[in-house]
Each structure stands twice: as structure tokens, then as C-alpha cells.
Design a protein around this motif. Structure first.
Motif, PDB file in Angstrom:
ATOM      1  N   TYR A  53      92.268  33.465 -23.820  1.00 60.09           N
ATOM      2  CA  TYR A  53      92.372  34.441 -22.735  1.00 60.09           C
ATOM      3  C   TYR A  53      92.177  33.723 -21.404  1.00 60.09           C
ATOM      4  CZ  TYR A  53      91.016  38.045 -19.400  1.00 60.09           C
ATOM      5  OH  TYR A  53      90.945  38.843 -18.283  1.00 60.09           O
ATOM      6  N   ARG A  55      92.468  34.560 -17.079  1.00 58.66           N
ATOM      7  CA  ARG A  55      92.770  35.486 -15.980  1.00 58.66           C
ATOM      8  C   ARG A  55      93.114  34.682 -14.737  1.00 58.66           C
ATOM      9  NH1 ARG A  55      89.104  40.624 -14.375  1.00 58.66           N
ATOM     10  NH2 ARG A  55      89.914  41.259 -16.416  1.00 58.66           N
ATOM     11  N   GLY A  69      88.307  32.118 -18.132  1.00 58.20           N
ATOM     12  CA  GLY A  69      88.831  32.552 -19.418  1.00 58.20           C
ATOM     13  C   GLY A  69      87.927  32.198 -20.571  1.00 58.20           C
ATOM     14  N   VAL A 136      98.884  40.704 -19.234  1.00 62.49           N
ATOM     15  CA  VAL A 136      98.144  41.965 -19.090  1.00 62.49           C
ATOM     16  C   VAL A 136      97.813  42.168 -17.612  1.00 62.49           C
ATOM     17  CG1 VAL A 136      96.074  43.267 -19.690  1.00 62.49           C
ATOM     18  CG2 VAL A 136      97.099  41.710 -21.377  1.00 62.49           C
ATOM     19  N   ASN A 138      95.647  44.857 -15.399  1.00 60.85           N
ATOM     20  CA  ASN A 138      94.767  46.013 -15.547  1.00 60.85           C
ATOM     21  C   ASN A 138      94.861  46.937 -14.340  1.00 60.85           C
ATOM     22  OD1 ASN A 138      92.994  45.079 -13.509  1.00 60.85           O
ATOM     23  ND2 ASN A 138      91.759  43.946 -14.997  1.00 60.85           N
ATOM     24  N   TYR A 143      95.430  40.094 -13.077  1.00 63.13           N
ATOM     25  CA  TYR A 143      96.513  39.641 -13.949  1.00 63.13           C
ATOM     26  C   TYR A 143      96.001  38.555 -14.888  1.00 63.13           C
ATOM     27  CZ  TYR A 143     101.395  38.767 -15.189  1.00 63.13           C
ATOM     28  OH  TYR A 143     102.589  38.667 -15.863  1.00 63.13           O
ATOM     29  N   SER A 144      96.260  38.722 -16.177  1.00 68.35           N
ATOM     30  CA  SER A 144      95.786  37.753 -17.158  1.00 68.35           C
ATOM     31  C   SER A 144      96.835  37.568 -18.243  1.00 68.35           C
ATOM     32  CB  SER A 144      94.465  38.222 -17.783  1.00 68.35           C
ATOM     33  OG  SER A 144      94.646  39.461 -18.450  1.00 68.35           O
ATOM     34  N   VAL A 146      97.004  36.666 -22.599  1.00 68.91           N
ATOM     35  CA  VAL A 146      96.316  36.433 -23.872  1.00 68.91           C
ATOM     36  C   VAL A 146      97.307  35.750 -24.808  1.00 68.91           C
ATOM     37  CG1 VAL A 146      95.089  37.464 -25.809  1.00 68.91           C
ATOM     38  CG2 VAL A 146      94.917  38.496 -23.530  1.00 68.91           C
ATOM     39  N   SER A 172      95.304  42.656 -26.802  1.00 73.01           N
ATOM     40  CA  SER A 172      95.267  41.914 -25.544  1.00 73.01           C
ATOM     41  C   SER A 172      94.644  42.740 -24.425  1.00 73.01           C
ATOM     42  CB  SER A 172      96.683  41.480 -25.145  1.00 73.01           C
ATOM     43  OG  SER A 172      97.231  40.594 -26.103  1.00 73.01           O
ATOM     44  N   ASP A 176      91.153  41.862 -22.442  1.00 75.91           N
ATOM     45  CA  ASP A 176      91.044  41.803 -20.982  1.00 75.91           C
ATOM     46  C   ASP A 176      89.885  42.665 -20.480  1.00 75.91           C
ATOM     47  OD1 ASP A 176      92.251  41.125 -18.266  1.00 75.91           O
ATOM     48  OD2 ASP A 176      92.307  43.313 -18.205  1.00 75.91           O
ATOM     49  N   SER A 177      89.744  43.855 -21.041  1.00 75.14           N
ATOM     50  CA  SER A 177      88.645  44.738 -20.631  1.00 75.14           C
ATOM     51  C   SER A 177      87.295  44.152 -21.031  1.00 75.14           C
ATOM     52  CB  SER A 177      88.825  46.123 -21.267  1.00 75.14           C
ATOM     53  OG  SER A 177      90.002  46.746 -20.811  1.00 75.14           O
ATOM     54  N   SER A 180      86.169  41.310 -18.737  1.00 77.55           N
ATOM     55  CA  SER A 180      85.622  41.740 -17.450  1.00 77.55           C
ATOM     56  C   SER A 180      84.125  41.977 -17.549  1.00 77.55           C
ATOM     57  CB  SER A 180      86.321  43.021 -16.987  1.00 77.55           C
ATOM     58  OG  SER A 180      87.697  42.787 -16.764  1.00 77.55           O
TER      59      SER A 180
END
Length: 263
Positions: A53, A55, A69, A136, A138, A143-144, A146, A172, A176-177, A180
Motif C-alpha cells: 500500500y 499513498r 505506505g 484508490v 478516498n 490518492y493511493s 494497493v 483496497s 486505504d481506510s 489512515s
């Protein structure tokens, strides 16, 4: 039905219940496990070799526009990646920073011998023979990307993607969530002193403490002190990690790694 290389389990489709539970627990604060350990468990659950992952920083003007990441790759590969400065040529990151739809690594251009060597090196260090990345974005505009890798044969991989693309996209979004929360990605930008930055750049070029001492004409102890301070500012466990984070976040500019010398 397509089976895993060792024939132990079907690979045509996966279930994501356990992955969703692990990530939801992280999002809700019930699971304080390191995100990399969580990703390792999810990779095992869904039959992947690795999950990574990353970001991207809001400022895309930097050559090294990655914020932070988590990844399950070996320490050896992560160290080699940073010391070889692969972040400057990695086509997965270059394409992933602009992509809207998932993309198979097989689709990426490999005309450049340096990129061919990069992929060969990655496979030799256990990254995986196949890879797919899912962009991804959000609700806060971050912006990220995976990435999932596998060592299955190409025909098996094609079937796997066909049956599981939607599930990989859902995983994915959850990753991402969870990132965070787990990685505290909203932390302020780190500011290094001139000497801290210089020492870290030379370390990124593979120089030893003594080399840096000679180049900058400062004591060995001063070099160690500057690098230790920089590492603590970047909240990293070791120098290699600090170099990687500094490059990824743009704390040390990627173009500085290409210069011949400076003081």
C-alpha cells in the motif's frame, strides 16, 4: 477449477470476510496490530504472495511523490529498493500515480533495459511473478495505490483476476481506510536541518558514516548524531527505513540523489 501451485487450495475465487473483519477492526480501533502484519495475514488468506500500500503526497510536482505506505515485501528487497533508488524508475508507481482503473503489471511498458532489470530483480527477491495494482481515491481526495502480487502461472493468474477483481477493489478501499488510522497519515511534514538532509542524502547513495564524515569534513560522531536526529524526526526504526521514508515523502528531493557531489 484452478488450483494453487502446490495444489492445496482452489484459486479461482476468494472470500474476503476475514480480510474485511481484520481491516474493519483496525478502522474502528479494535485492532492495534501493525498494518504490515495485518496485510501479511490478508495475503495468506487470499493466496497472494504480497500486498503493498502506498499513498501519494498531495504535491505531484515532486519526482518522489509518495507520502507513506506499508508493504509485506522482505526486508532485503525493501532495503535494496531504497539503496538502488528504484523509486525513481518504478513503473508501477509512475503509472499508479495517474491511473484511474486497476492495471496488471504485464501491461506496463518494459522497453527500457533499466525497467526490465528492475522487474527481474524484484522477482529474484520474492516480490512475485504477477502483479496488479488498484488505484484508490478516498472522500478526502487522498490518492493511493494497493498492489497484489502472486507466483501463480499466467493462466492461473488470468482466471484469478477475472473472478476476484471486484473483491480486490473492495479490499483496497478498506486497506486505504485502515491505513489512515494505523499509519496516522495526517502527520505534519518533517523539516530536516541542512546537515541532517546532507547526511541522509549521502546515506541514500550508499555511503558509510566514515564516507560521509570525509565528504562533508565533519566528525564521525557528528554524522551519527545528524542521522540519528533525522531518523527520530522521521519516526523510523533504522537508517534504511529513514532513507526510504525521506525519499518517499520528498523530505530529501529525488533529484538530489542523482548529483555528483555537494557540501
Amino acid at each position: 477449477m484452478v488450483r494453487d501451485i502446490d495444489g492445496a487450495r482452489p484459486m479461482a475465487s476468494i472470500t474476503i470476510e476475514s480480510a474485511a473483519i481484520r481491516l474493519t477492526d483496525t478502522i474502528l480501533g479494535y485492532n492495534e496490530q501493525d498494518l504490515e502484519e495485518t496485510l501479511k495475514a490478508i495475503a495468506a488468506d487470499i493466496g497472494m504472495a504480497h500486498i503493498a500500500y502506498m499513498r501519494f503526497a498531495p504535491d505531484k510536482s515532486s519526482d518522489a511523490s509518495l507520502l507513506t505506505g506499508a508493504r509485506t515485501y522482505s526486508v532485503q528487497w525493501q532495503t535494496r529498493y531504497f539503496l538502488k533508488q528504484y523509486i525513481l524508475i518504478d513503473p508501477v508507481l509512475a503509472h499508479g500515480s495517474k491511473a484511474v482503473l486497476p492495471f496488471d503489471w504485464e501491461e506496463l511498458p518494459r522497453d527500457d533495459p533499466a525497467i526490465q532489470a528492475f522487474f527481474t530483480d524484484a522477482v529474484n527477491h520474492g516480490v512475485g511473478c504477477n502483479g496488479i495494482s488498484v488505484p484508490v481515491r478516498n472522500r478526502r481526495g487522498a490518492y493511493s495505490v494497493v498492489s497484489f502480487t502472486s507466483n501463480h502461472s499466467r493462466p492461473e493468474w488470468v482466471v484469478f483476476k477475472k473472478n476476484n477483481m471486484v473483491k480486490l477493489q473492495l479490499i483496497s478501499v478498506l486497506i486505504d481506510s485502515a491505513a489512515s488510522v494505523n499509519l496516522k497519515l495526517s502527520s505534519p511534514t518533517v523539516k530536516l536541518s541542512k546537515r541532517e538532509e546532507q547526511c541522509l542524502i549521502w546515506a541514500a547513495r550508499g555511503k558509510t558514516y566514515q564516507d560521509i564524515s570525509d565528504i562533508l569534513n565533519i566528525s564521525f560522531g557528528s554524522v551519527k548524531s545528524y542521522l540519528d536526529t533525522a531518523r527520530h524526526k522521521l519516526n523510523c526504526a533504522n537508517l534504511t527505513h529513514a532513507v526510504g521514508v525521506a525519499i518517499a515523502t520528498g523530505v530529501i528531493p529525488a533529484k538530489a540523489l542523482q548529483g555528483s557531489s555537494f557540501k
